[in-house]
Design an enzyme around this catalytic site. Structure first.
Site, mmCIF file in Angstrom:
data_model
loop_
_atom_site.group_PDB
_atom_site.id
_atom_site.type_symbol
_atom_site.label_atom_id
_atom_site.label_comp_id
_atom_site.label_asym_id
_atom_site.label_seq_id
_atom_site.Cartn_x
_atom_site.Cartn_y
_atom_site.Cartn_z
ATOM 1 N N GLY A 295 11.366 51.660 27.424
ATOM 2 C CA GLY A 295 12.076 52.859 27.000
ATOM 3 C C GLY A 295 11.150 54.015 26.697
ATOM 4 C CB SER A 296 11.729 56.937 24.486
ATOM 5 O OG SER A 296 12.991 57.265 25.040
#
Length: 591
Positions: A295-296
């Site tokens: 993810g981020s």
């Protein structure tokens, strides 16, 4: 005058006589006696010679067996008295960086039997089943009723169990003294230390990687792990797992200057002292063997790449008001912003759209080469065998480049990401992670993967994410924490993303004035509940709300243990770590 010859029958006693002595012939009886004496003497000599020869042969054989050859172990076991039956597999201790014992070897007893001498196997099986946990009466009976002369009943008994078996007073049962591997810290360092089998062979973790060294040396093997930090990391991650009813969690603490892993946790864990309770879910090392779309947190690398290649600056604006559509896929932000924002704020609000716009100005080849340089396209280099291989797209197309920009489409292990992100924070130098304690003050040379200027800008962004971005919950006053959050939907067992199965994380560094330590926490599949006061997350399950509070508590607890005093944020330090972009709003939502 001539001598007068004596008369043959002269009986005159006065007459001198001259005569020859005569010897009487032996009788038949005397001859037999003499012959018997000679034969007895000869027999004694032959018998003595035979005994001497036999004694000499036996002595030579004993010397051959004891000095020149190794006796068969099973014969030795059965032929010796109980007190002398000892089997050794000398193995060195494993200790943490401060000398706390993590694995050691103690002597114990193993129970065996000679079934041929057991008179009541059914009765004995029932008695032993009550003494030996995990032993089944039916299995014990099968062993005790066999026609063998040697069967193992149970290895590595406790002193209490040995006493109870001895108290039965049953002929045919006996003990062999052996060595048993003990893990005094139990599950606390299980995934790092690993475990060994009954014969002392390492099967997992450090026990397996250093099996030969541990078997050949009595000197302790000193790890980089600090058992105090292990306890803190485990406790704080477990709190979040319980609060969010998560399926598991992972944590890593690292000295980014030396590359030493100070703590590594994978939950749920297992007790290496009781391998009967081990199941795949507990023995699986999420920190090194598991590979995930992160993810981020991958926006760390996307942003660093754009800054390094000078296609972006912290103040460059990108329009993130519209989702990006490619084919049947749409890339959007969880909390839309309907205007253009600069790169610094794209990082702070963790915008997927902004990250894709940034990578669109570079080629997939440039992105792939950079991530490869950071070690994200090959298995992690660390001293345990449980290492996962990253799942890399092939071919690496433009759509892959876009999704990788915000952390999807490339799966890596947590330890890989921790090492790569630490390189970005530590002046652009990639240093290998290690579980072995390094000499005090030692700094490995490493490999430059970013320019010092890019690394300096990234430190500003890490700090900005904590002061004004999604990482605010990781702030610890006085320690200048920098961070980046990440929330990724997990891939389901049958493919496709799990819309309610997130991998929520936060990676942090401190102090950002001169980064020394990294703390990385991942919560696996947290579940939010707006009515759960223990969560205090209003139902959110992102990295900011789940991992952030854990990181904050970990740093607050570990810093004093390591002798780190709070830092006064002087004007110079403030200027060095502050993102200064005219016209940019100071506050962003924490998501």
């Amino acid at each position: 005058m001539k001598p007068v010859a004596p008369l043959e029958n002269d009986d005159n006693p006065c007459r001198p006589r001259h005569f020859k002595p005569t010897i009487a012939a032996p009788s038949d009886g005397d001859t037999r006696v003499n012959r018997s004496l000679d034969m007895s003497r000869n027999r004694l000599l032959v018998t003595a010679g035979a005994f001497l020869l036999a004694f000499t042969i036996i002595s030579l054989r004993l010397a051959d067996v004891t000095l020149l050859k190794t006796p068969d172990p099973e014969i030795a076991k059965l032929g010796q008295p109980a007190a002398a039956k000892v089997a050794h597999f000398s193995r060195g201790d494993i200790v943490d960086r401060n000398g706390v014992v993590l694995a050691t070897t103690l002597e114990s007893s193993s129970l065996f039997a000679n079934p041929r001498t057991i008179t009541e196997p059914a009765k004995l099986a029932k008695q032993l089943a009550k003494i030996l946990p995990g032993a089944k009466e039916a299995d014990l009976y099968t062993k005790l009723a066999s026609d063998k002369s040697f069967v193992w009943i149970q290895r590595r008994l406790t002193p209490t169990q040995e006493f109870q078996v001895n108290s039965l007073g049953v002929p045919g049962l006996d003990f062999q003294r052996e060595e048993r591997r003990i893990y005094p810290q139990g599950p606390l360092a299980a995934h790092v230390v690993g475990y060994s089998d009954l014969d002392g062979k390492g099967l997992a973790g450090i026990e397996r990687s250093f099996d030969a060294a541990l078997s050949q040396s009595t000197e302790p093997l000193k790890l980089s792990i600090d058992i105090r930090l292990q306890a803190i990391l485990k406790e704080e991650i477990q709190k979040q797992i319980d609060a969010f009813t998560a399926v598991g969690g992972t944590g890593i603490i690292m000295d980014i200057k030396s590359g030493e892993v100070l703590s590594l946790i994978s939950l749920p864990d297992f007790d290496p002292n009781d391998l009967n309770t081990v199941v795949p879910e507990t023995i699986f090392n999420r920190a090194t063997l598991g590979v995930y779309e992160m993810g981020s947190v991958f926006k760390i690398f996307n942003t660093a790449l754009a800054l390094e290649n000078k296609t972006a600056t912290l103040s460059k604006m990108y329009d993130i008001s519209k989702p990006i559509t490619i084919g049947r896929f749409t890339i959007h932000d969880d909390e839309p912003i309907h205007h253009a924002i600069p790169v610094a704020q794209i990082f702070a609000v963790s915008s997927n759209i902004g990250s894709v716009h940034m990578i669109q100005e570079l080629t997939p080849e440039i992105q792939k080469e950079f991530l490869g340089r950071l070690g994200l396209l090959r298995p992690a280099q660390i001293e345990i065998p449980e290492i996962g291989s990253p799942q890399v797209p092939n071919p690496w197309r433009e759509i892959n480049s876009w999704t990788i920009a915000f952390g999807h489409g490339l799966s890596v292990s947590p330890v890989q990401l921790a090492v790569a992100a630490s390189a970005v924070a530590d002046g652009g130098i990639l240093r290998p992670a290690t579980l072995i304690k390094r000499p005090a003050g030692f700094v490995p040379p490493g490999q430059r993967v970013l320019s010092p200027r890019t690394a300096e800008l990234m430190r500003e962004l890490f700090r900005y994410d904590v002061t004004d971005g999604t990482g605010k919950k990781a702030e610890v006053p006085g320690y200048l924490v920098g961070a980046k959050t990440g929330t990724a939907e997990k891939i389901g067992a049958h493919g496709g993303y799990m819309h309610h199965g997130n991998l929520s994380s936060l990676i942090s560094f401190f102090p950002m004035s001169d980064p020394q330590y990294m703390v990385y926490v991942i919560i696996d599949e947290p579940h939010g509940d707006r009515n759960n006061k223990a969560q205090a997350s209003y139902g959110f399950t992102t990295g900011a709300w789940t991992a952030g509070p854990a990181v904050q508590r970990i740093i607050a607890r570990m810093a004093p243990l390591l002798g780190l005093k709070p830092i006064e944020e002087t004007p110079d330090i403030h200027r060095a770590l502050t993102v200064d972009i005219p016209g940019m709003g100071p506050k962003v939502a924490a998501n």
